[in-house]
Enzyme design. Structure first.
Site, PDB file in Angstrom:
ATOM      1  N   LYS A 239     -42.728  11.285  59.860  1.00  0.00           N
ATOM      2  CA  LYS A 239     -41.394  11.867  59.670  1.00  0.00           C
ATOM      3  C   LYS A 239     -41.372  13.281  60.236  1.00  0.00           C
ATOM      4  O   LYS A 239     -42.148  14.136  59.833  1.00  0.00           O
ATOM      5  CB  LYS A 239     -41.047  11.886  58.183  1.00  0.00           C
TER       6      LYS A 239
ATOM      7  N   ASP B  32     -34.975  20.706  56.622  1.00  0.00           N
ATOM      8  CA  ASP B  32     -34.097  19.835  55.845  1.00  0.00           C
ATOM      9  C   ASP B  32     -33.232  20.652  54.894  1.00  0.00           C
ATOM     10  O   ASP B  32     -33.689  21.104  53.852  1.00  0.00           O
ATOM     11  CB  ASP B  32     -34.925  18.822  55.054  1.00  0.00           C
TER      12      ASP B  32
ATOM     13  N   LYS C 246     -28.980  20.953  49.582  1.00  0.00           N
ATOM     14  CA  LYS C 246     -29.994  21.270  48.582  1.00  0.00           C
ATOM     15  C   LYS C 246     -29.699  22.623  47.934  1.00  0.00           C
ATOM     16  O   LYS C 246     -29.144  23.518  48.585  1.00  0.00           O
ATOM     17  CB  LYS C 246     -31.379  21.366  49.239  1.00  0.00           C
TER      18      LYS C 246
ATOM     19  N   ASP D 291     -40.922  19.764  55.984  1.00  0.00           N
ATOM     20  CA  ASP D 291     -40.472  18.377  55.929  1.00  0.00           C
ATOM     21  C   ASP D 291     -40.852  17.590  57.182  1.00  0.00           C
ATOM     22  O   ASP D 291     -40.535  16.405  57.291  1.00  0.00           O
ATOM     23  CB  ASP D 291     -38.958  18.314  55.698  1.00  0.00           C
TER      24      ASP D 291
ATOM     25  N   ASP E 107     -29.174  13.695  51.931  1.00  0.00           N
ATOM     26  CA  ASP E 107     -30.489  14.277  51.671  1.00  0.00           C
ATOM     27  C   ASP E 107     -31.575  13.206  51.562  1.00  0.00           C
ATOM     28  O   ASP E 107     -32.710  13.507  51.226  1.00  0.00           O
ATOM     29  CB  ASP E 107     -30.452  15.126  50.400  1.00  0.00           C
TER      30      ASP E 107
ATOM     31  N   GLU F 205     -32.559  11.503  54.234  1.00  0.00           N
ATOM     32  CA  GLU F 205     -32.524  11.321  55.690  1.00  0.00           C
ATOM     33  C   GLU F 205     -33.839  10.825  56.263  1.00  0.00           C
ATOM     34  O   GLU F 205     -33.865  10.183  57.311  1.00  0.00           O
ATOM     35  CB  GLU F 205     -32.118  12.639  56.362  1.00  0.00           C
TER      36      GLU F 205
ATOM     37  N   ARG G 253     -35.979   8.536  55.369  1.00  0.00           N
ATOM     38  CA  ARG G 253     -36.120   7.077  55.473  1.00  0.00           C
ATOM     39  C   ARG G 253     -35.265   6.506  56.606  1.00  0.00           C
ATOM     40  O   ARG G 253     -35.600   5.471  57.170  1.00  0.00           O
ATOM     41  CB  ARG G 253     -35.771   6.437  54.132  1.00  0.00           C
TER      42      ARG G 253
END
Length: 500
Positions: free
Chosen positions: A264, A269, A276, A287, A346, A348, A350
């Site tokens: 990933k 993020d 967030k 991230d 949030d 994202e 996956r």
């Protein structure tokens, strides 16, 4: 990087800032674990009144003139019969932390008498080397006082072992830690610098460094041409274009066995429109740790010239906020043709992993797929910073990963793919939602990814490294901030179970 050297004879050692002398804990008083004891006995005898030899106990003694070192560091290894490989890793990491704080840069490290060790000398030496290398690292600092960072060790000479045995282990661990350091540097870097384009350039650099590595980078237009609608959706709110990176290592070209690693690569993020809270966003430059991890793994595999075929896939983008950002309640279609209703912007990670899985199935003919992602807060709550949870559809793959984790002291714990929970991903208007209920979040995230395998007979494991990739404390065998967790474990797995 050549940091380690060996010398069978302690009497022939070179001068150094310090010498590390190991002690066993026994009933009466600590027992020196090495034959060099007589030379320094007068120095350490008094210190033993307050030194127990407990595992990880260290004490500096200043040398007023005798010997080749300015300082003697006595190290407790605990009870010989209780010492484990992980203990060795952690005590020599502590030694490194202590030496660096004392501004020592050269050190002689005395091995315990080999005939007395209860664990194989190769294991002891591997973990000693790994412990020292793990803490011989500086994360970037941007203050005026950055130069005052504790100096790195520049030369470590291990005494009491012949070079024929030691040097092979040293060179191997140094190569592996080049990958670990690469991972840490990327995770620790500023998000404005470690962009999707930067990750792509790192991949291209590895391809130039290693003849057996090839790099291919898909830009925004190519991503759209491949119909990676989920990756493209996440990227909509960013001023920085996404990249899809394909980095292939061919160590056994005639073999059909092919491991695909997916990382990933969300380089920052914000949470998107499902923004967030500020405190939760503070560390979100990390991230992309999954992407950094697979780059580190591939670097190590290539450096060791392992006879395997490995491809790293990295979907890289920011999850930023903008008028064009992808929206909750909307539906986007991935490369697989499966549609996803966005329950949260949030969730994202996956989404971009899903397109990468589809790419792997279409173009890579994988024997196995292993993905790495800082995916869920639920995993942090469940297992904390010391253990990464993983899921797998294949018991053999799961057992091999578990064994590799035990051998490298990078702890993994297998969690269940509870099929009943899959219904939490139901959508009335799409093939699925990208989030489940407010329970079992790590499991439903894994079940989401599993859907994109589309029942193909491919062994798969998903490692959620949300807790282990980034640490708030300098402790045990890890420095503060980026840990590089997973690089050593996977290289061990690839070497032991796939290098045939």
């Amino acid at each position: 990087m050549v940091l380690f050297h060996s010398q069978a004879s302690c009497s022939k050692r070179v001068k150094a800032d310090a010498i590390v002398l190991p002690f066993w804990k026994v009933k009466s008083k600590p027992k020196c674990a090495a034959s060099i004891a007589k030379e320094y006995e007068s120095l350490y005898r008094v210190a033993l009144d307050s030194f127990s030899g407990e595992r990880g106990e260290v004490e500096f003694i200043y040398n007023s003139g005798q010997g080749k070192e300015k300082r003697l560091l006595i190290l407790g290894l605990g009870k010989n019969e209780e010492l484990t490989s992980q203990d060795v890793l952690e005590v020599y990491a502590k030694v490194t932390r202590t030496l660096r704080k004392a501004k020592c840069t050269t050190v002689n490290v005395v091995l315990p008498t080999i005939s007395e060790l209860r664990i194989p000398v190769e294991d002891f030496l591997t973990n000693l080397t790994s412990g020292i290398l793990s803490l011989n690292y500086n994360y970037p600092k941007y203050t005026k006082e950055a130069k005052k960072t504790d100096p790195l060790l520049t030369k470590v000479t291990v005494l009491g072992i012949v070079p024929k045995i030691a040097d092979r282990i040293f060179r191997k661990e140094e190569s592996i830690f080049e990958g670990v350091y690469l991972t840490r540097d990327l995770v620790n870097g500023n998000a404005d610098e470690v962009t999707p384009e930067k990750l792509a350039n790192i991949a291209k650099g590895l391809a130039k460094q290693f003849p057996s590595v090839d790099a291919k980078v898909l830009n925004k237009d190519a991503i759209l041409k491949e119909k990676m609608g989920l990756l493209a959706a996440v990227a909509k709110g960013s001023a920085v274009d996404p990249r899809f990176i394909v980095l292939s290592y061919q160590g056994k070209p005639k073999s059909k066995d092919h491991t695909v690693l997916i990382g990933k690569g969300v380089t920052f993020d914000s949470g998107g429109l499902d923004l967030k809270p500020g405190k939760a966003m503070l560390t979100m430059k990390e991230d992309m740790a999954g992407a950094a991890t697979v780059l580190g793994i591939l670097s190590g595999v290539a450096a060791l010239e392992l006879p395997v075929n490995v491809t790293a896939l990295i979907p890289a983008t920011e999850n930023a906020i903008d008028a064009a950002s992808y929206k909750m309640g909307d539906v986007y279609v991935g490369m697989s043709g499966l549609s996803v209703e966005i329950g949260s912007t949030d969730a994202e990670g996956r989404l971009i992993l899903a397109d990468a899985i589809t790419y792997a199935l279409k173009y890579c003919k994988p024997t196995r797929i292993i993905d790495f992602a800082t995916l869920t807060g639920a995993m942090v709550v469940s297992l904390g910073e010391d253990v990464a949870g993983f899921f797998s559809n294949n018991d053999v793959l799961a057992q091999d990963l578990f064994e590799a984790s035990a051998e490298t002291s990078e702890s993994l714990w297998r969690l269940p793919l509870v099929e009943k929970y899959d219904k939490a991903l139901h959508s009335d208007i799409a093939d699925m939602k990208n989030i489940g209920s407010n329970r079992a979040g790590a499991i439903t995230a894994a079940l989401f990814l599993k859907r994109f395998l589309e029942d193909q007979p491919v062994a798969w494991a998903h490692l959620d490294i949300a807790g282990t990739a980034y640490r708030e404390k300098d402790e045990d065998a890890y420095p503060k901030y980026a840990s590089g967790f997973g690089v050593r474990c996977l290289i061990y797995y690839i070497e032991k179970f796939l290098s045939k």
